[in-house]
Write a protein that holds these residues in place. Structure first.
Motif, PDB file in Angstrom:
ATOM      1  N   PRO A 133      18.149 151.920 -32.873  1.00  0.00           N
ATOM      2  CA  PRO A 133      18.678 150.599 -32.508  1.00  0.00           C
ATOM      3  C   PRO A 133      19.887 150.248 -33.364  1.00  0.00           C
ATOM      4  CG  PRO A 133      16.699 150.351 -33.840  1.00  0.00           C
ATOM      5  CD  PRO A 133      16.855 151.827 -33.575  1.00  0.00           C
ATOM      6  N   MET A 134      20.980 149.859 -32.729  1.00  0.00           N
ATOM      7  CA  MET A 134      22.204 149.609 -33.472  1.00  0.00           C
ATOM      8  C   MET A 134      22.829 148.248 -33.163  1.00  0.00           C
ATOM      9  SD  MET A 134      23.739 151.317 -35.839  1.00  0.00           S
ATOM     10  CE  MET A 134      23.155 152.973 -35.541  1.00  0.00           C
ATOM     11  N   VAL A 135      22.523 147.703 -31.980  1.00  0.00           N
ATOM     12  CA  VAL A 135      23.153 146.449 -31.572  1.00  0.00           C
ATOM     13  C   VAL A 135      22.096 145.536 -30.965  1.00  0.00           C
ATOM     14  CG1 VAL A 135      24.947 145.379 -30.143  1.00  0.00           C
ATOM     15  CG2 VAL A 135      25.308 147.674 -31.074  1.00  0.00           C
ATOM     16  N   VAL A 136      22.090 144.279 -31.389  1.00  0.00           N
ATOM     17  CA  VAL A 136      21.177 143.277 -30.839  1.00  0.00           C
ATOM     18  C   VAL A 136      22.007 142.200 -30.151  1.00  0.00           C
ATOM     19  CG1 VAL A 136      19.416 141.548 -31.339  1.00  0.00           C
ATOM     20  CG2 VAL A 136      19.453 143.694 -32.631  1.00  0.00           C
ATOM     21  N   GLY A 137      21.600 141.851 -28.939  1.00  0.00           N
ATOM     22  CA  GLY A 137      22.326 140.805 -28.224  1.00  0.00           C
ATOM     23  C   GLY A 137      21.395 140.001 -27.340  1.00  0.00           C
ATOM     24  N   PRO A 138      21.638 138.697 -27.191  1.00  0.00           N
ATOM     25  CA  PRO A 138      20.825 137.890 -26.295  1.00  0.00           C
ATOM     26  C   PRO A 138      21.181 138.133 -24.843  1.00  0.00           C
ATOM     27  CG  PRO A 138      22.587 136.567 -27.234  1.00  0.00           C
ATOM     28  CD  PRO A 138      22.679 137.920 -27.881  1.00  0.00           C
ATOM     29  N   VAL A 139      20.216 137.928 -23.971  1.00  0.00           N
ATOM     30  CA  VAL A 139      20.446 137.975 -22.529  1.00  0.00           C
ATOM     31  C   VAL A 139      20.338 136.548 -22.007  1.00  0.00           C
ATOM     32  CG1 VAL A 139      19.614 138.825 -20.306  1.00  0.00           C
ATOM     33  CG2 VAL A 139      19.530 140.300 -22.326  1.00  0.00           C
ATOM     34  N   ALA A 140      21.316 136.124 -21.261  1.00  0.00           N
ATOM     35  CA  ALA A 140      21.322 134.776 -20.699  1.00  0.00           C
ATOM     36  C   ALA A 140      20.794 134.787 -19.272  1.00  0.00           C
ATOM     37  CB  ALA A 140      22.738 134.201 -20.703  1.00  0.00           C
ATOM     38  N   VAL A 141      20.072 133.734 -18.920  1.00  0.00           N
ATOM     39  CA  VAL A 141      19.854 133.418 -17.512  1.00  0.00           C
ATOM     40  C   VAL A 141      21.007 132.480 -17.178  1.00  0.00           C
ATOM     41  CG1 VAL A 141      18.320 132.412 -15.794  1.00  0.00           C
ATOM     42  CG2 VAL A 141      17.365 133.662 -17.735  1.00  0.00           C
ATOM     43  N   GLY A 142      22.081 133.069 -16.687  1.00  0.00           N
ATOM     44  CA  GLY A 142      23.324 132.331 -16.492  1.00  0.00           C
ATOM     45  C   GLY A 142      23.436 131.794 -15.076  1.00  0.00           C
ATOM     46  N   TYR A 143      23.872 130.535 -14.959  1.00  0.00           N
ATOM     47  CA  TYR A 143      23.941 129.915 -13.648  1.00  0.00           C
ATOM     48  C   TYR A 143      25.252 129.159 -13.465  1.00  0.00           C
ATOM     49  CZ  TYR A 143      22.986 125.459 -15.980  1.00  0.00           C
ATOM     50  OH  TYR A 143      23.079 124.352 -16.804  1.00  0.00           O
ATOM     51  N   HIS A 144      25.546 128.820 -12.229  1.00  0.00           N
ATOM     52  CA  HIS A 144      26.711 128.004 -11.867  1.00  0.00           C
ATOM     53  C   HIS A 144      26.225 126.987 -10.844  1.00  0.00           C
ATOM     54  CE1 HIS A 144      30.951 127.862  -9.780  1.00  0.00           C
ATOM     55  NE2 HIS A 144      30.552 126.690 -10.224  1.00  0.00           N
ATOM     56  N   LEU A 145      26.081 125.744 -11.298  1.00  0.00           N
ATOM     57  CA  LEU A 145      25.595 124.680 -10.425  1.00  0.00           C
ATOM     58  C   LEU A 145      26.289 123.384 -10.797  1.00  0.00           C
ATOM     59  CD1 LEU A 145      23.606 123.926  -8.155  1.00  0.00           C
ATOM     60  CD2 LEU A 145      21.940 123.352  -9.939  1.00  0.00           C
ATOM     61  N   SER A 146      27.127 122.895  -9.923  1.00  0.00           N
ATOM     62  CA  SER A 146      27.897 121.690 -10.187  1.00  0.00           C
ATOM     63  C   SER A 146      26.976 120.518 -10.523  1.00  0.00           C
ATOM     64  CB  SER A 146      28.751 121.327  -8.963  1.00  0.00           C
ATOM     65  OG  SER A 146      29.680 122.351  -8.682  1.00  0.00           O
ATOM     66  N   SER A 363      15.749 144.359 -42.813  1.00  0.00           N
ATOM     67  CA  SER A 363      14.539 145.179 -42.716  1.00  0.00           C
ATOM     68  C   SER A 363      14.691 146.289 -41.686  1.00  0.00           C
ATOM     69  CB  SER A 363      13.337 144.299 -42.360  1.00  0.00           C
ATOM     70  OG  SER A 363      13.557 143.629 -41.130  1.00  0.00           O
ATOM     71  N   LEU A 364      15.374 145.989 -40.580  1.00  0.00           N
ATOM     72  CA  LEU A 364      15.612 147.004 -39.555  1.00  0.00           C
ATOM     73  C   LEU A 364      16.688 147.982 -40.005  1.00  0.00           C
ATOM     74  CD1 LEU A 364      15.115 148.165 -36.770  1.00  0.00           C
ATOM     75  CD2 LEU A 364      16.655 146.438 -35.819  1.00  0.00           C
ATOM     76  N   GLN A 365      17.699 147.481 -40.698  1.00  0.00           N
ATOM     77  CA  GLN A 365      18.762 148.359 -41.204  1.00  0.00           C
ATOM     78  C   GLN A 365      18.192 149.441 -42.114  1.00  0.00           C
ATOM     79  OE1 GLN A 365      21.238 147.190 -44.490  1.00  0.00           O
ATOM     80  NE2 GLN A 365      23.116 147.669 -43.355  1.00  0.00           N
TER      81      GLN A 365
END
Length: 376
Positions: A133-146, A363-365
């Motif tokens: 494991p080298m990169v951690v990133g969040p995942v979005a529930v991304g939306y477009h709603l006026s 700790s992961l590093q």
């Protein structure tokens, strides 16, 4: 193609414990159930690097980590003058296949190689293959709603949307989520946008739904979207661009793409809506465990994170891995892989927050560096 960009509107929350760059906070990204507990320290410092070996080194795979790889390549070039890495961002599925076909020196994947993929990797290496494991990133529930700028969703509602159980924005189940009471939701169809290509992001998203909303997501996991609704688009940039252009649409995408018309929903796992931010992702990592405890194959078991309801912890994240051989037949490849990964895990981590990622905790590093040192 530049894949990860600064979180921008999402707002990376500065945290001394994470050594994050000060990006300024956005009210929309504030956490309604914030915790005062300190996050795990981020990976810092440098390590001794034995430069040399094959150049250019070759890698292929995950689009989600492409900008991180760009950072790592620059750090590697400074650490080991003249050494280069060629990386093709073609998607996790392609990366694993190319590595297993002995076409590249390392593969990049958003979910660890397991089962048949890992068996094929072991065969290619003629030694155990390891997920680093080298990169951690969040995942979005991304939306477009006026008219809706701070949507809160529960795992159950998310699962129903992406499996076709909820098809309209004015569905009472969405209105009933705490935090959505003030919005007037339109009588508009929900346009689900998924990844059309094989994607580790898809795999992580479906695993999340399976762990956090077991009763409402029975579609399983895997790199192909199983929801059976909506339309697909290729790559992270593809789904984000599609959502930007379609009012009433929703997708899952790496957090760096939740900007400029794609708004990240807050996730309520039972302790209130939690915003997507680096600090909140780091809180989730506190409960991370490994699939193969005691091994240098550091595939994370994220189910405990996905199913948790820790106050202030954002549970929907992915970890990208470098798939490598524990023993390479060519010592020049082994030497270069070790040098590149060592640099990536140390000095390379220091610039990741500006690209929308979360530096790996200390700790992961430590475990990552132990595994890299054991490569031969």
């Amino acid at each position: 193609m530049k894949i990860m960009r600064p979180l921008g509107a999402v707002g990376i929350v500065a945290s001394a414990a994470l050594v994050l760059a000060a990006c300024g906070s956005d009210p929309a990204a504030s956490n309604s159930s914030n915790s005062s507990s300190a996050a795990a320290p981020a990976a810092t410092g440098t390590a001794q690097v034995d430069c040399g070996g094959k150049s250019p080194l070759s890698g292929e795979g995950s689009t989600a980590q492409n900008n991180a790889i760009d950072v790592f390549k620059l750090a590697y070039g400074k650490q080991c003058s003249g050494q280069q890495v060629n990386y093709t961002a073609s998607g996790s599925g392609a990366g694993v296949k190319q590595f297993n076909g002995n076409q590249v020196d390392f593969g990049g994947t958003d979910s660890p190689a397991t089962g048949a993929d890992l068996e094929a990797a072991n065969k290619r290496c003629a030694s155990p293959a390891w997920n680093i494991p080298m990169v951690v990133g969040p995942v979005a529930v991304g939306y477009h709603l006026s008219g809706v700028d701070k949507l809160v969703l529960t795992p159950s509602v998310i699962a129903k949307i992406f499996s076709g159980g909820i098809t309209k924005w004015n569905d009472p189940a969405i209105k009933a989520v705490k935090g959505n009471e003030s919005f007037t939701f339109p009588d508009k169809a929900i346009q689900v946008v998924s990844r059309s290509d094989e994607s580790g992001t898809t795999d992580n998203f479906q695993k999340y739904l399976g762990a956090a909303a077991k009763a409402d997501w029975t579609k399983g996991a895997g790199k192909k979207f199983n929801g059976g609704v909506g339309n697909g688009a290729s790559g992270s940039n593809g789904v984000a661009t599609t959502v930007k252009g379609a009012d009433g649409s929703i997708t899952y995408v790496e957090g760096a793409f939740a900007k400029d018309g794609v708004t990240p929903a807050l996730i309520d796992s039972g302790s209130g809506g939690v915003a997507l931010s680096a600090e909140n992702v780091a809180k989730s990592l506190d409960s991370a465990t490994f699939l193969n405890a005691g091994s240098n194959d550091l595939a994370l078991d994220l189910n405990k994170i996905y199913a948790s309801n820790v106050a202030g912890a954002y549970p929907l994240l992915l970890t990208t891995y470098e798939l490598v051989c524990s023993k390479y037949s060519n010592p020049d490849v082994s030497k270069a892989v070790k040098a590149f990964l060592t640099t990536s895990a140390t000095t390379g981590q220091q610039q990741l927050s500006s690209k929308g990622y979360v530096p790996i905790p200390q700790s992961l590093q430590d475990k990552v560096l132990t595994a890299i040192k054991a490569i031969s």
